[in-house]
Write a protein that holds these residues in place. Structure first.
Motif, PDB file in Angstrom:
ATOM      1  N   GLU A  99       6.165 -27.032  -9.992  1.00 35.91           N
ATOM      2  CA  GLU A  99       6.313 -27.712  -8.700  1.00 35.91           C
ATOM      3  C   GLU A  99       7.760 -28.168  -8.507  1.00 35.91           C
ATOM      4  N   GLN A 134       6.911 -25.529   0.191  1.00 36.87           N
ATOM      5  CA  GLN A 134       6.016 -26.657  -0.021  1.00 36.87           C
ATOM      6  C   GLN A 134       6.826 -27.955   0.020  1.00 36.87           C
ATOM      7  N   GLN A 165      -0.431 -31.093  -4.203  1.00 37.95           N
ATOM      8  CA  GLN A 165       0.340 -29.867  -4.429  1.00 37.95           C
ATOM      9  C   GLN A 165       0.013 -29.276  -5.792  1.00 37.95           C
ATOM     10  N   VAL A 213       1.205 -27.004   2.811  1.00 40.57           N
ATOM     11  CA  VAL A 213       0.653 -27.393   1.511  1.00 40.57           C
ATOM     12  C   VAL A 213      -0.835 -27.708   1.630  1.00 40.57           C
TER      13      VAL A 213
END
Length: 514
Positions: free
Chosen positions: A100, A140, A353, A375
């Motif tokens: 991420e 995202q 996420q 997202v």
């Protein structure tokens, strides 16, 4: 790029940025890489930018792994104050994974790089010579800049991004969404080309009349903590059990406490009941749960009244207060002590996420950040499993900078496909179950052997090698270990490799048990 080639490039020892649209199998590919690299004897540190994201890979946050915590700068005595255990972890790491990555500030990646170089005493090598695998999607959620804190941008602006010479592996196939209609909508959002048909398809899910009768198992995604708190409190009120309240205690000046509170997810007043759904908001000291672990309150201790939680990871334990500290060099400026839990009926999109949901109720009426709608919608597998509470125009926007970066990444991924095309043959063999001799991998040794043959040979000495662990096996493992038997003896008794015994003991008792 196909997952198989991306996997071989990572196994080839390259610094990699693994990217692609939501649902393209980034986490799956990472897990494959982790398992194979560990079988090669590599020491892998698995991290992510948030605790919840880290749980998807059974890892830690990059902030905790690097020792940076909430700091925005590295102080002169930072390394001297770091624990020996943390320093040893960094020194022994062969591969560092950060998942991420879109939410990590550029300056913080440079800080991680700086820490690794100093501790490993290889200041001329990016990350001190550690192989780095970054994973994420810039469409995202972006890094969050708040108040007086240091301002940053995507990690592509960092100094080490250029120095580390990342190979771009852009995955192209979609494995999450089963609905072509939803894939079409998500691609349109990524490309900034949302048409009327896309908008109408989404609006058809607004206040839809096909809601299932029982919504208890459907998590709600919201844009703000305030809305999440209201829902969680309402769900708690519906439980007809005795309520227990825990108030945080603090030390330090008010301004420092306020700053620290922004980084502490535990609420000032925590209200719990038996049957409440909860989420851990930090890693436990004894490795029994991690930041993001979900569980249910099943009881309260008789005298302390601390909650007893059955976590979904199989652990049931009493959750006791933990402390968070804000330090400025050698000085402790503030601390907060609280039960490290919060209610978990609803979560923010920010915390979702990396998750894959069968269905979800989603409220995008207050969407305030580019990428937020993408997202949220991409968490769900099919359009007919999305139940929209509200939506605004901002929800359908993505970052202009992300769009520009994406074009560059796609081109660099195509270049990487050509550069590493010689690995396609190996990728095909692995897909067919033919395993490369991993220890000679980087020497491009072409000798191969079948996994079946390897397993047969292994089971001559360890008859239960790679067989599933049963509850009775775990019970016997714990009994043998608690009665003082060593690893070798337990290995013989259970018919499993000593390394398997070690890993299983660490699963039950924590990493520090061995």
């Amino acid at each position: 790029m196909k997952q198989a080639l991306a996997l071989e490039i990572m196994l080839n020892g390259e610094n990699v940025f693994l990217t692609g649209a939501a649902g393209s199998g980034k986490t799956y590919t990472l897990n494959q890489f982790i398992n194979i690299a560990r079988s090669m004897g590599k020491k892998i540190s698995v991290t992510a930018t948030t605790g919840l994201a880290a749980t998807h890979l059974n890892g830690n946050t990059i902030h905790a792994w690097s020792g940076l915590g909430i700091h925005d700068y590295i102080t002169p005595k930072f390394i001297d104050k770091m624990s020996k255990v943390r320093q040893e972890t960094i020194k022994k790491t062969d591969i560092l994974i950060i998942d991420e990555i879109s939410m990590l500030h550029d300056f913080r990646l440079d800080m991680v790089d700086d820490v690794c170089r100093r501790i490993r005493q290889q200041e001329d090598q990016p990350f001190g010579g550690i192989q780095i695998v970054l994973c994420g999607d810039f469409f995202q959620l972006p890094p969050i800049n708040k108040g007086i804190n240091r301002v940053g941008n995507f990690v592509t602006h960092s100094n080490v991004w250029r120095e580390a010479n990342f190979t771009i592996c852009y995955l192209e196939e979609n494995y999450r969404q089963k609905s072509d209609e939803l894939i079409d909508i998500l691609n349109a959002i990524r490309e900034g080309d949302v048409r009327r048909r896309h908008a109408e398809a989404l609006l058809s899910r607004l206040n839809s009349d096909d809601l299932p009768l029982d919504l208890e198992d459907i998590i709600e995604l919201h844009t703000t903590n305030i809305d999440v708190d209201i829902i969680n409190e309402s769900k708690l009120s519906d439980i007809s059990e005795k309520e227990f309240t825990y108030q945080q205690t603090t030390t330090g000046a008010k301004n420092y406490v306020t700053t620290l509170q922004k980084s502490v997810l535990a609420p000032e007043f925590l209200r719990l009941k038996k049957g409440a759904l909860v989420m851990a908001v930090r890693n436990s000291q004894n490795h029994q749960y991690v930041n993001g672990s979900i569980g249910e309150v099943i009881d309260f201790e008789k005298y302390s009244e601390y909650p007893i939680v059955a976590f979904k990871n199989g652990k049931t334990l009493t959750v006791v207060p933990e402390s968070w500290e804000l330090r400025d060099g050698d000085k402790k400026r503030a601390s907060i002590t609280q039960i490290p839990l919060r209610l978990a009926y609803a979560i923010t999109i920010h915390k979702s996420q990396g998750m894959t949901l069968d269905s979800a109720k989603i409220n995008l009426q207050k969407a305030f950040s580019e990428g937020m709608g993408y997202v949220a919608l991409s968490r769900v597998k099919a359009l007919d499993k999305i139940y929209l509470i509200g939506i605004n125009k901002k929800a359908l926007l993505v970052s202009d900078e992300a769009s520009k970066i994406d074009k560059v990444l796609k081109q660099k991924s195509l270049e990487a496909e050509k550069k590493f095309s010689y690995l396609n043959e190996i990728a095909e063999k692995r897909a067919k179950g033919i395993t490369i001799e991993e220890n000679n991998y980087n020497k491009q040794n072409k000798s191969v052997t079948s996994w079946k043959e390897k397993l047969e040979n292994m089971r001559k000495q360890f008859p239960n090698a790679y067989r599933p662990w049963k509850s009775s096996d775990d019970a016997e493992l714990k009994r043998l270990f608690k009665t003082g038997n060593n690893i070798e003896y337990i290995s013989t008794q259970l018919g499993r490799h000593p390394n398997s015994i070690k890993m299983r003991l660490q699963k039950h008792f924590g990493d520090d048990i061995i």
